[in-house]
Design a protein around this motif. Structure first.
Motif, PDB file in Angstrom:
ATOM      1  N   ASP A  14      28.589  42.384  -2.563  1.00 55.23           N
ATOM      2  CA  ASP A  14      27.260  42.998  -2.434  1.00 55.23           C
ATOM      3  C   ASP A  14      26.239  41.995  -1.875  1.00 55.23           C
ATOM      4  N   PRO A  15      25.688  42.288  -0.693  1.00 55.48           N
ATOM      5  CA  PRO A  15      24.782  41.319  -0.054  1.00 55.48           C
ATOM      6  C   PRO A  15      23.448  41.145  -0.771  1.00 55.48           C
ATOM      7  N   VAL A  16      23.055  42.095  -1.588  1.00 57.94           N
ATOM      8  CA  VAL A  16      21.794  41.956  -2.334  1.00 57.94           C
ATOM      9  C   VAL A  16      22.039  41.244  -3.667  1.00 57.94           C
ATOM     10  N   LEU A  17      23.098  41.617  -4.369  1.00 57.89           N
ATOM     11  CA  LEU A  17      23.320  41.064  -5.717  1.00 57.89           C
ATOM     12  C   LEU A  17      23.966  39.680  -5.707  1.00 57.89           C
TER      13      LEU A  17
ATOM     14  N   HIS B 198      15.500  38.739  -9.128  1.00 58.03           N
ATOM     15  CA  HIS B 198      14.667  39.762  -8.492  1.00 58.03           C
ATOM     16  C   HIS B 198      15.330  41.122  -8.739  1.00 58.03           C
ATOM     17  N   VAL B 199      15.042  41.713  -9.905  1.00 55.63           N
ATOM     18  CA  VAL B 199      15.701  42.982 -10.273  1.00 55.63           C
ATOM     19  C   VAL B 199      14.752  44.136  -9.949  1.00 55.63           C
ATOM     20  N   ASN B 200      14.883  44.654  -8.718  1.00 50.49           N
ATOM     21  CA  ASN B 200      14.101  45.837  -8.325  1.00 50.49           C
ATOM     22  C   ASN B 200      15.000  47.075  -8.440  1.00 50.49           C
ATOM     23  N   PRO B 201      14.458  48.257  -8.191  1.00 51.05           N
ATOM     24  CA  PRO B 201      15.302  49.461  -8.360  1.00 51.05           C
ATOM     25  C   PRO B 201      16.557  49.442  -7.486  1.00 51.05           C
TER      26      PRO B 201
ATOM     27  N   GLU C  38      13.980  38.568   2.071  1.00 45.75           N
ATOM     28  CA  GLU C  38      14.977  38.180   3.087  1.00 45.75           C
ATOM     29  C   GLU C  38      15.718  36.958   2.594  1.00 45.75           C
ATOM     30  N   GLN C  39      17.042  36.934   2.792  1.00 45.21           N
ATOM     31  CA  GLN C  39      17.813  35.768   2.341  1.00 45.21           C
ATOM     32  C   GLN C  39      17.609  34.603   3.298  1.00 45.21           C
TER      33      GLN C  39
END
Ligand code: HEM
Length: 134
Positions: free
Chosen positions: A33-36, A83-86, A133-134
């Motif tokens: 997962d690229p976000v997590l 950064h725990v957003n929806p 952004e990463q």
């Protein structure tokens, strides 16, 4: 009162080995997962597996190993640094749901776990800002 031993969900699913399998499969998804995944400690995946599986085992009625090693869970506090957003929440829940799908749990067990994860993940949201952004 019956003399029957107390029966916990932890025992019903087969104890810690089952929670470890669930959590390993969950992390298999998180790693894709690229976000997590950038939030997680890539060099301490075994530690992360240990922490989440012991926590869940304890939560569902197993031994209090998590608290004896890590102290009071204070999960919301421990997540403040992430950064725990929806979007992150929904991704976390999707990976957990995919891992649960592989476990063959009974409908009763599955609905207890779904209800808990849904509630806990919603409580962990700490920002509505988009993923940086990463
Ligand atoms: C909502 C999305 C979530 C995100 C993005 C997230 C992210 C993270 C990250 C990045 C870590 C650090 C990994 C480690 O070093 O152990 C962590 C730890 C942890 N998370 Fe989450 N998490 C989420 C939801 C949850 C939920 C719903 C639970 C419980 C059901 C949970 C339980 C834990 C536990 C027990 C730890 C280890 C805490 C410690 O002892 O340091 N998380 N989480």
């Amino acid at each position: 009162m019956s003399d029957a031993p107390l029966h916990t969900l932890y025992d019903e699913v087969g104890g810690m080995a089952t929670f470890e399998t669930l959590v390993r499969r969950f992390y298999d998804g998180v790693q894709q997962d690229p976000v997590l995944w950038p939030m997680y400690p890539a060099d301490d995946l075994d530690g992360a597996i240990w922490r989440l599986s012991r926590f869940l085992g304890q939560y569902f009625g197993g031994p209090a190993t998590y608290s004896s090693m890590r102290g009071h869970p204070r999960l919301r506090m421990r997540h403040v640094e992430f950064h725990v957003n929806p979007d992150a929440r929904d991704r976390w829940l999707a990976h957990m749901s995919a891992a649960l799908d592989t476990m063959g749990f009974s409908p009763m067990v599955r609905s207890s776990m779904d209800a808990y994860f849904d509630r806990a993940a919603h409580a962990m949201v700490n920002t509505f800002e988009p993923t940086p952004e990463q």
